[in-house]
Write a protein that holds these residues in place. Structure first.
Motif, PDB file in Angstrom:
ATOM      1  N   ASN A  16     -30.526 -52.412   7.564  1.00 32.01           N
ATOM      2  CA  ASN A  16     -29.797 -51.260   8.106  1.00 32.01           C
ATOM      3  C   ASN A  16     -30.118 -49.966   7.368  1.00 32.01           C
ATOM      4  O   ASN A  16     -29.401 -48.976   7.533  1.00 32.01           O
ATOM      5  CB  ASN A  16     -28.283 -51.522   8.064  1.00 32.01           C
ATOM      6  CG  ASN A  16     -27.826 -52.437   9.188  1.00 32.01           C
ATOM      7  OD1 ASN A  16     -28.385 -52.427  10.285  1.00 32.01           O
ATOM      8  ND2 ASN A  16     -26.817 -53.243   8.910  1.00 32.01           N
ATOM      9  N   ASP A  17     -31.183 -49.986   6.567  1.00 27.32           N
ATOM     10  CA  ASP A  17     -31.574 -48.794   5.802  1.00 27.32           C
ATOM     11  C   ASP A  17     -30.373 -48.226   5.046  1.00 27.32           C
ATOM     12  O   ASP A  17     -29.981 -47.070   5.243  1.00 27.32           O
ATOM     13  CB  ASP A  17     -32.159 -47.734   6.739  1.00 27.32           C
ATOM     14  CG  ASP A  17     -32.859 -46.620   5.974  1.00 27.32           C
ATOM     15  OD1 ASP A  17     -33.263 -46.850   4.818  1.00 27.32           O
ATOM     16  OD2 ASP A  17     -32.994 -45.516   6.528  1.00 27.32           O
ATOM     17  N   PRO A  18     -29.768 -49.029   4.160  1.00 25.93           N
ATOM     18  CA  PRO A  18     -28.513 -48.633   3.525  1.00 25.93           C
ATOM     19  C   PRO A  18     -28.688 -47.520   2.505  1.00 25.93           C
ATOM     20  O   PRO A  18     -29.790 -47.268   2.009  1.00 25.93           O
ATOM     21  CB  PRO A  18     -28.057 -49.930   2.831  1.00 25.93           C
ATOM     22  CG  PRO A  18     -29.346 -50.627   2.501  1.00 25.93           C
ATOM     23  CD  PRO A  18     -30.244 -50.345   3.671  1.00 25.93           C
ATOM     24  N   ALA A  19     -27.558 -46.869   2.163  1.00 21.45           N
ATOM     25  CA  ALA A  19     -27.575 -45.850   1.119  1.00 21.45           C
ATOM     26  C   ALA A  19     -27.897 -46.461  -0.234  1.00 21.45           C
ATOM     27  O   ALA A  19     -28.512 -45.829  -1.084  1.00 21.45           O
ATOM     28  CB  ALA A  19     -26.227 -45.136   1.064  1.00 21.45           C
ATOM     29  N   ILE A  20     -27.478 -47.734  -0.433  1.00 24.26           N
ATOM     30  CA  ILE A  20     -27.684 -48.390  -1.717  1.00 24.26           C
ATOM     31  C   ILE A  20     -27.796 -49.890  -1.510  1.00 24.26           C
ATOM     32  O   ILE A  20     -27.158 -50.460  -0.620  1.00 24.26           O
ATOM     33  CB  ILE A  20     -26.517 -48.070  -2.691  1.00 24.26           C
ATOM     34  CG1 ILE A  20     -26.841 -48.567  -4.101  1.00 24.26           C
ATOM     35  CG2 ILE A  20     -25.189 -48.615  -2.186  1.00 24.26           C
ATOM     36  CD1 ILE A  20     -25.909 -48.027  -5.169  1.00 24.26           C
ATOM     37  N   VAL A  21     -28.640 -50.538  -2.332  1.00 25.29           N
ATOM     38  CA  VAL A  21     -28.743 -51.993  -2.357  1.00 25.29           C
ATOM     39  C   VAL A  21     -28.129 -52.477  -3.664  1.00 25.29           C
ATOM     40  O   VAL A  21     -28.529 -52.048  -4.751  1.00 25.29           O
ATOM     41  CB  VAL A  21     -30.203 -52.457  -2.236  1.00 25.29           C
ATOM     42  CG1 VAL A  21     -30.311 -53.970  -2.503  1.00 25.29           C
ATOM     43  CG2 VAL A  21     -30.759 -52.136  -0.860  1.00 25.29           C
TER      44      VAL A  21
END
Length: 252
Positions: free
Chosen positions: A163-168
């Motif tokens: 989901n192309d996150p802000a942070i992993v």
């Protein structure tokens, strides 16, 4: 609130559990995680690492202070809103992989986008692309029990990125891997970080933490100190928690 260049911001965060006497799992933590940064969290058991991870991961809310993820104040959101935020802005990589046993690798990677109502063709195409990036294009139709530990962790990393996150967020991501496989997984973390992914890794292992740009050392629910690393992983500069607060990270 987080700036445009900040993935996650914690400001004077406290998390108190009341089981008999109050337990301050986090006690006045302030920390900014810039977009595209690589931060490791270290500390002994009971230092607050898991609590910090749960707050950043939108699994819990602070007792006091603010936690901002992807520009949203987590503490002001209802359960459904936090679930939505968690699904879109946070990717998780766990020590135990947490893959769905009856889904193949491709389906596991695509699963988070199912909950975002992305159409089947689009989510499977993106999942295939990510499996190719982690070197598992030829294992797309394999179930988790048909994959090695390292391959399962690669699937978990691809799923975290779908989901192309802000942070992993990665919680002991190499804890169940042998030395050679661990190195391969950490190399992948480096590769995705170099491509712009923001990483926050909780680990007990110094050599894992040294892959990061900096190490945040927790003790008794506070930031004890922040260790800035140079490109070789060696200590560059170190700041006590209070001094770090002037740069957006402290324990006061």
């Amino acid at each position: 609130m987080a700036t445009s260049g900040t993935a996650v911001s914690l400001s004077n965060v406290r998390k108190t559990y009341r089981v008999g006497e109050p337990v301050h799992a986090l006690d006045g933590v302030s920390l900014e995680v810039p977009q595209g940064s690589y931060t490791a969290i270290m500390g002994p058991s009971g230092s607050g690492k898991s609590t910090l991870m749960n707050l950043v991961g939108c699994l819990d809310t602070p007792t006091d202070g603010t936690v901002v993820v992807g520009g949203r104040d987590v503490g002001t959101l209802g359960d459904r809103e936090r679930t939505t935020l968690r699904g879109t802005e946070v990717g998780f990589v766990f020590q135990t992989f947490n893959l769905m046993p009856r889904l193949n690798a491709l389906e596991n990677v695509a699963l988070p986008q199912l909950f975002q109502n992305v159409d089947r063709t689009t989510r499977l195409e993106r999942a295939r692309n990510l499996l190719e990036r982690v070197g598992l294009a030829d294992r797309a139709d394999h179930l988790p029990n048909e994959l090695s530990g390292g391959q399962r962790q690669r699937v978990a990393l691809a799923r975290a990125l779908i989901n192309d996150p802000a942070i992993v967020l990665a919680d002991e991501p190499s804890g169940n891997l042998d030395t050679d496989t661990e190195s391969e997984i950490l190399d992948l973390f480096d590769e995705f970080h170099d491509a712009g992914t923001t990483l926050l890794v909780v680990t007990h292992e110094r050599h894992v933490a040294e892959r990061a740009d900096r190490i945040v050392h927790l003790l008794d629910g506070k930031i004890e100190w922040i260790e800035e690393l140079d490109e070789s992983g060696a200590n560059g500069t170190s700041r006590p928690g209070s001094a770090a607060g002037e740069a957006g990270a402290d324990s006061e």
